[in-house]
Design an enzyme around this catalytic site. Structure first.
Site, PDB file in Angstrom:
ATOM      1  N   CYS A 135      48.879  40.065  30.181  1.00  0.00           N
ATOM      2  CA  CYS A 135      47.787  40.422  31.334  1.00  0.00           C
ATOM      3  C   CYS A 135      47.961  41.798  31.599  1.00  0.00           C
ATOM      4  O   CYS A 135      46.870  42.337  31.791  1.00  0.00           O
ATOM      5  CB  CYS A 135      48.288  39.449  32.588  1.00  0.00           C
ATOM      6  SG  CYS A 135      50.097  39.392  32.713  1.00  0.00           S
ATOM      7  N   HIS A 247      47.859  42.679  39.112  1.00  0.00           N
ATOM      8  CA  HIS A 247      48.844  43.563  38.604  1.00  0.00           C
ATOM      9  C   HIS A 247      48.178  44.971  39.017  1.00  0.00           C
ATOM     10  O   HIS A 247      47.032  45.211  38.847  1.00  0.00           O
ATOM     11  CB  HIS A 247      48.847  43.343  37.299  1.00  0.00           C
ATOM     12  CG  HIS A 247      49.769  42.056  36.739  1.00  0.00           C
ATOM     13  ND1 HIS A 247      50.378  41.402  37.459  1.00  0.00           N
ATOM     14  CD2 HIS A 247      49.974  41.539  35.386  1.00  0.00           C
ATOM     15  CE1 HIS A 247      51.112  40.295  36.969  1.00  0.00           C
ATOM     16  NE2 HIS A 247      50.716  40.710  35.642  1.00  0.00           N
TER      17      HIS A 247
END
Ligand code: A2P
Length: 344
Positions: A135, A247
């Site tokens: 990710c 994130h």
């Protein structure tokens, strides 16, 4: 002819998002099949706003009955099941790290290296397996690609601030339960995380390697080289923080050619998959909380690095369950469909 699409790991944080994203983007599916472990067989999951799917057991599923399978069921399961599914003629798009570095498995972020998709086919030496990157890598390479094309990225230093959902649904529950427990003075008992995650920051994601880096940090280097350019040098420091979704990354780049802040801002503004929000004001940057549920990679805080000749610094935020996982997998499936590829 539409595709028969299976989602393996359909009860998990990413698997649910995969189903949601397939429905939202009207993927041309004739049939969608939800799969998880035998523990979940018979339970139901939603597909889009209105539909509900009954979960089947992954270990009993015959992949001759699917054309594309999106996997988010962990590396061990992928290693065992994906090659069999591929051999049965189903194109597997796997979210785990199991196959990412294999030479016969393309590792794809569609904005960056869409053209490698056909290498997955057996006719081109592939195994019907396509890997989805880590990710943190996915959102980073979306930002780096246009900069590399125009200015030649030589070196990247990146610090990550990663959400708990990157470690799965149980990890999100651990953050929730610890946070609640701390308010009522319950003792903290780390389970999935190595230390307390609530009200804390843990500089340790995945296992330690001999050189002192973690596997997560190594993945960012190795995957960026594979997806974008082996010549790029990248050093990462990865930290888990008490955020559920989204994130964040502080990115420091050094390029071959000179660049101005304005040129970088304009270039990123017109690049695929990127939204630039960059004003030097309280509301002029994006936080993970605001990125959750969004598809874009958000770039803010673009500024010149005064310590080197051609250096720039920026802040990069994205929903790790979407661009970092489910959305990227579905975009790969869309590539497969657009090009009319079948594994058999
Ligand atoms: P289950 O809920 O039945 O255990 P997450 O990444 O959020 O932890 O989710 C992991 C997903 O992978 C879940 O859907 C989980 O299903 C599935 N999964 C884990 N192990 C297996 C297995 N051995 N076979 C099939 N699915 C599995």
């Amino acid at each position: 002819m539409g595709y028969r699409v299976a989602v393996a790991g359909a009860t998990g944080a990413v698997g649910r998002e995969m189903l949601q994203t397939l429905a939202e983007r009207n993927f041309p599916a004739d049939k969608v099949i939800a799969l998880a472990s035998s523990r979940s067989a018979g339970r139901e999951v939603s597909y889009g706003e209105d539909d509900v799917l009954t979960i089947g057991s992954l270990d009993k599923f015959d992949f001759a009955d699917a054309d594309i399978a999106l996997f988010s069921a962990g590396g061990d399961t992928a290693k065992e099941v994906a090659p069999k599914a591929g051999a049965a003629g189903c194109i597997v798009i796997d979210n785990s790290s199991a196959f990412r570095m294999d030479d016969d498995v393309p590792l794809i972020v569609p904005e960056v290296n869409a053209d490698t998709v056909e290498r997955a086919l057996p006719a081109n030496g592939g195994r019907n397996i396509i890997a989805n990157p880590n990710c943190s890598t996915a959102q980073l390479v979306v930002a780096l690609k246009p900069l590399h094309d125009k200015f030649g990225v030589r070196r990247v230093v990146v610090s990550t601030y990663q959400a708990t959902s990157g470690a799965g649904k149980a990890a999100m529950d651990e953050l929730f339960n610890q946070t609640r427990g701390i308010y009522v003075n319950d003792p903290v008992q780390p389970e999935l995380f190595t230390k307390q995650i609530a009200f804390n920051a843990i500089p340790h994601i995945d296992k330690f390697l001999d050189d002192g880096f973690t596997k997560e940090e190594w993945k960012m280097t190795a995957e960026t080289k594979k997806i974008l350019d082996p010549a790029i040098e990248l050093v990462a420091h990865c930290v888990r923080i008490p955020v559920f979704i989204g994130h964040s990354e502080a990115v420091f780049i050094e390029t071959e050619k000179p660049m101005t802040e304005k040129a970088v801002r304009n270039l990123l503004r017109e690049s695929d998959g990127i939204t630039v929000i960059d004003h030097r004001a309280d509301e002029g940057y994006v936080t993970p909380h605001e990125a959750a549920g969004e598809d874009a990679v958000f770039i803010s805080r673009i500024r010149k690095d005064p310590t080197i000749e051609n250096g720039m610094v920026f802040w990069c935020v994205s929903d790790n369950l979407r661009k970092g996982a489910a959305l990227n997998s579905v975009q790969i499936a869309e590539l497969v469909a657009e090009r009319g590829l079948y594994g058999r």
